[in-house]
Design an enzyme around this catalytic site. Structure first.
Site, PDB file in Angstrom:
ATOM      1  CD  GLU A 225      15.817 -28.321  -5.210  1.00  0.00           C
ATOM      2  OE1 GLU A 225      15.657 -27.406  -6.035  1.00  0.00           O
ATOM      3  OE2 GLU A 225      14.964 -28.636  -4.370  1.00  0.00           O
ATOM      4  CD  GLU A 230      11.523 -31.287  -0.533  1.00  0.00           C
ATOM      5  OE1 GLU A 230      11.132 -30.102  -0.646  1.00  0.00           O
ATOM      6  OE2 GLU A 230      11.462 -32.112  -1.469  1.00  0.00           O
TER       7      GLU A 230
END
Length: 344
Positions: A225, A230
């Site tokens: 990932e 974020e």
């Protein structure tokens, strides 16, 4: 008018995977940013068909690190050509480029990652304690007919993914989730091995607010990932960029990432990207390299893109659960999303 920003170091960092994790399962290498030279940025900007990025040439060890040099002699140019682009001049579901839910995959058959029990399957990440459900106009929840809920708004070439409190009368139909929101993925429509992946966006803030742009393997497995960006909604201007992988020796998941402070991230558009080369992953803010890591084991398959606005997080520090102070409506504004392949 062109505005400027700079990074500053943060006092703490805690990475996450979008699947969710426990401290025992995740060996986290925490890395913090330091100040960097100011960079200029425009407001809305097109993604050029060709792009050149400056990358560090110094030998890379086994851990991730900050890219702090600005010496031209220590940088090399990587030329790229565009392979995917959406500047959101029309509704994202009208183009065939995006899917408004998780797709899952046979490589991870136990994937409760893709949702909770029942028909909210593929509509939230239950492992992370998220409090939203991802909807689109054709989604019906427990109803027998589509609810017509559309979290995607397009105006003047900007896509807003809008999270809003679930109307009380719809809570039983929508599995008692506190918010409705949106997700877009390119699984099944676009994936790529190596190259550059980028979003240009404003990052919303607020308690429980968790916007993200990230990559997953096209075979449906996890990890690898790549969390390109974020936002930690409780921390104005605090952005995390993180890589996740699984060690071959023990099978445990490890992560390494950096937090960066971009003070005007919530009010101005900035470019957040990652360049996936054969030997390293390099993270960028406004086309300036800010961190890099040797490509971990398991990065073998093409990866697809995900952009979403989650609400509530059990593990990701700086987000928290939604409460009375959480805005009733939150918008994740996106100018464009693009991908590039490295020229021969």
């Amino acid at each position: 008018m062109r505005e400027k920003f700079r990074y500053r170091s943060l006092a703490d960092f805690a990475g996450s995977s979008r699947r969710g994790w426990t401290p025992r399962a995740l060996s986290l290498v925490a890395c913090l940013s330091t100040s960097a030279p100011a960079l200029a940025q425009a407001d809305l900007a097109d993604a050029p068909p060709q792009l050149a990025l400056q990358v560090a040439t110094a030998s890379l060890g086994d851990t991730c690190r900050r890219v702090e040099t600005t010496d031209p002699a220590s940088l090399a140019q990587v030329s790229l050509h565009r392979t995917f682009h959406d500047d959101f001049d029309e509704h994202p579901l009208s183009t065939g480029k995006w899917v408004p839910h998780y797709a899952g995959g046979a490589a991870w058959p136990e994937a409760r990652y893709w949702g909770g029990d029942g028909s909210d399957f593929k509509r939230k990440d239950a492992w992370n304690g998220e409090q939203q459900i991802y909807v689109d106009p054709r989604y019906s929840g427990r109803s027998t007919t589509p609810l017509g809920l559309d979290p995607f708004k397009v105006r003047d070439g900007v896509l807003s993914i809008v999270a809003s409190r679930t109307p009380p009368e719809l809570k039983p139909v929508l599995f008692d989730n506190e918010y409705i929101s949106g997700i877009l993925t390119t699984q099944g429509t676009f994936s790529q091995k190596h190259g550059y992946f980028e979003i240009r966006a404003k990052i919303p803030v607020g308690t429980g607010v968790w916007p993200a742009f990230w990559l997953l393997a096209d075979d449906g497995g996890w990890p690898p990932e790549v969390d390109v960006m974020e936002g930690r909604g409780q921390r104005l201007g605090d952005l995390a960029m993180t890589t996740h992988w699984r060690t071959s020796a023990t099978g445990t998941v490890q992560s390494c990432g950096f937090d960066f402070w971009v003070p005007n991230a919530s009010t101005d558009f900035h470019d957040y990207g990652v360049l996936w080369e054969q030997d390293r992953l390099i993270y960028f803010v406004d086309h300036k390299p800010v961190s890099e890591i040797k490509v971990p084991i398991g990065f073998d398959d093409p990866m697809y893109m995900i952009v979403n606005l989650a609400m509530g997080a059990k593990y990701f520090v700086g987000v928290g659960f939604v409460d009375a102070q959480t805005p009733g409506t939150v918008a994740f504004e996106i100018d464009r999303i693009s991908a590039y392949q490295i020229d021969p």
